[in-house]
Design a protein around this motif. Structure first.
Motif, mmCIF file in Angstrom:
data_model
loop_
_atom_site.group_PDB
_atom_site.id
_atom_site.type_symbol
_atom_site.label_atom_id
_atom_site.label_comp_id
_atom_site.label_asym_id
_atom_site.label_seq_id
_atom_site.Cartn_x
_atom_site.Cartn_y
_atom_site.Cartn_z
ATOM 1 N N ASP A 24 -10.632 -9.940 -2.839
ATOM 2 C CA ASP A 24 -9.800 -11.120 -3.068
ATOM 3 C C ASP A 24 -8.319 -10.740 -3.003
ATOM 4 O OD1 ASP A 24 -11.939 -12.847 -3.445
ATOM 5 O OD2 ASP A 24 -11.828 -12.804 -5.642
ATOM 6 N N LEU A 25 -7.990 -9.547 -3.487
ATOM 7 C CA LEU A 25 -6.598 -9.111 -3.571
ATOM 8 C C LEU A 25 -6.120 -8.367 -2.329
ATOM 9 C CD1 LEU A 25 -7.199 -9.789 -6.586
ATOM 10 C CD2 LEU A 25 -5.728 -7.865 -7.190
ATOM 11 N N VAL A 26 -6.974 -7.513 -1.752
ATOM 12 C CA VAL A 26 -6.484 -6.638 -0.672
ATOM 13 C C VAL A 26 -7.270 -6.798 0.627
ATOM 14 C CG1 VAL A 26 -5.609 -4.932 -2.303
ATOM 15 C CG2 VAL A 26 -7.931 -4.664 -1.388
ATOM 16 N N LEU A 30 -3.466 -3.800 3.123
ATOM 17 C CA LEU A 30 -3.596 -2.367 2.843
ATOM 18 C C LEU A 30 -2.618 -1.536 3.673
ATOM 19 C CD1 LEU A 30 -7.442 -1.872 2.381
ATOM 20 C CD2 LEU A 30 -5.654 -1.662 0.643
ATOM 21 N N LEU A 31 -2.242 -2.014 4.844
ATOM 22 C CA LEU A 31 -1.250 -1.284 5.629
ATOM 23 C C LEU A 31 0.144 -1.420 5.022
ATOM 24 C CD1 LEU A 31 -2.392 -1.911 9.312
ATOM 25 C CD2 LEU A 31 -2.907 0.009 7.785
ATOM 26 N N GLU A 68 2.581 1.722 3.674
ATOM 27 C CA GLU A 68 4.020 1.891 3.857
ATOM 28 C C GLU A 68 4.748 2.024 2.528
ATOM 29 O OE1 GLU A 68 5.431 2.351 6.876
ATOM 30 O OE2 GLU A 68 3.346 2.326 7.544
ATOM 31 N N LEU A 69 4.330 1.269 1.518
ATOM 32 C CA LEU A 69 5.019 1.307 0.225
ATOM 33 C C LEU A 69 4.673 2.545 -0.590
ATOM 34 C CD1 LEU A 69 4.905 -2.444 -0.896
ATOM 35 C CD2 LEU A 69 6.814 -1.163 0.101
ATOM 36 N N LEU A 70 3.662 3.293 -0.181
ATOM 37 C CA LEU A 70 3.393 4.579 -0.838
ATOM 38 C C LEU A 70 4.531 5.563 -0.579
ATOM 39 C CD1 LEU A 70 -0.431 4.947 -0.173
ATOM 40 C CD2 LEU A 70 0.664 4.848 -2.429
ATOM 41 N N ASP A 82 8.001 -0.816 10.786
ATOM 42 C CA ASP A 82 6.920 0.163 10.759
ATOM 43 C C ASP A 82 5.532 -0.460 10.699
ATOM 44 O OD1 ASP A 82 8.340 2.507 11.059
ATOM 45 O OD2 ASP A 82 8.781 2.692 8.920
ATOM 46 N N LEU A 83 5.470 -1.771 10.885
ATOM 47 C CA LEU A 83 4.188 -2.469 10.975
ATOM 48 C C LEU A 83 4.170 -3.272 12.284
ATOM 49 C CD1 LEU A 83 3.870 -3.676 7.285
ATOM 50 C CD2 LEU A 83 2.338 -2.057 8.418
#
Length: 214
Positions: free
Chosen positions: A24-26, A32-33, A37-39, A51-52
């Motif tokens: 439901d969330l991801v 998830l991509l 990037e936010l990692l 970058d996407l």
């Protein structure tokens, strides 16, 4: 009423199952991509869009709003002279790192040879290399496509970032695209590539020593 509260409720599978709740969330395309990037730490909207490749501005904005609403990411304004808004993962969002690692491991057989339409960013090799490294420390990686750095074993904050390491790294790795791709596909162990001279390792940290002695 806040901007987030005016948003329509997210779609749900309406199934009493933790996997369904997670999807439901991801489970939407691109979410998830964006996490991947936010990692790397706080990112501006324009940087995320660059970058996407392939994501539309409307979809990216919608996904970021969904992630804010669901507590996976937040937005804040940088102090002057930056004065720009950045997005960053919450603790809940950062907890998706092992999910992405497991998904990347599962997807290894699907990589094959790069397709003519495939985009490539140097830092997309960050997560596969993190899986190949044990211990803790700062690692700088140099590829033909660019330079990025890894925070191996980090328990908080960014796990990787674009550009040279901020400060003296524990290890520097220089390798070509073919070797990095083979490691990402699980066809070559990083330690074997070092022993064969296909990866140049420098640095005096424990990670560099462990790679040279493996």
């Amino acid at each position: 009423m806040s901007r987030l509260r005016r948003m329509p409720p997210r779609r749900s599978y309406d199934q009493y199952c933790s996997a369904a709740r997670a999807l439901d969330l991801v489970g939407d395309r691109w979410t998830l991509l964006i996490v991947r990037e936010l990692l790397a730490g706080p990112r501006r909207y324009t940087d995320l869009h660059a970058d996407l490749p392939g994501v539309s501005t409307d979809v990216l904005a919608s996904r970021l709003k969904d992630m804010e609403r669901d507590g996976l990411a937040g937005r804040r304004r940088l102090p002057p002279p930056g004065a720009a808004y950045v997005y960053e993962l919450t603790e809940r969002g950062r907890a998706l790192l092992p999910v992405l690692q497991a998904l990347g491991e599962w997807g290894r057989p699907e990589l094959g040879e790069p397709r003519p339409t495939d985009a490539v960013r140097a830092h997309w090799f960050a997560l596969p290399l993190l899986r190949a490294l044990d211990g803790e420390g700062l690692v700088e990686v140099r590829l033909e496509e660019g330079v990025f750095h890894l925070h191996v074993g980090a328990v908080s904050g960014p796990v990787y970032g674009d550009g040279p390491a901020p400060g003296e790294p524990d290890a520097r790795l220089v390798l070509d695209h073919a070797v990095c791709t083979a490691v990402a596909r699980g066809e070559l162990a990083l330690a074997d590539a070092v022993r064969d001279g296909r990866v140049e390792v420098s640095g005096d940290g424990a990670l560099a020593k462990a790679l040279r002695e493996a």
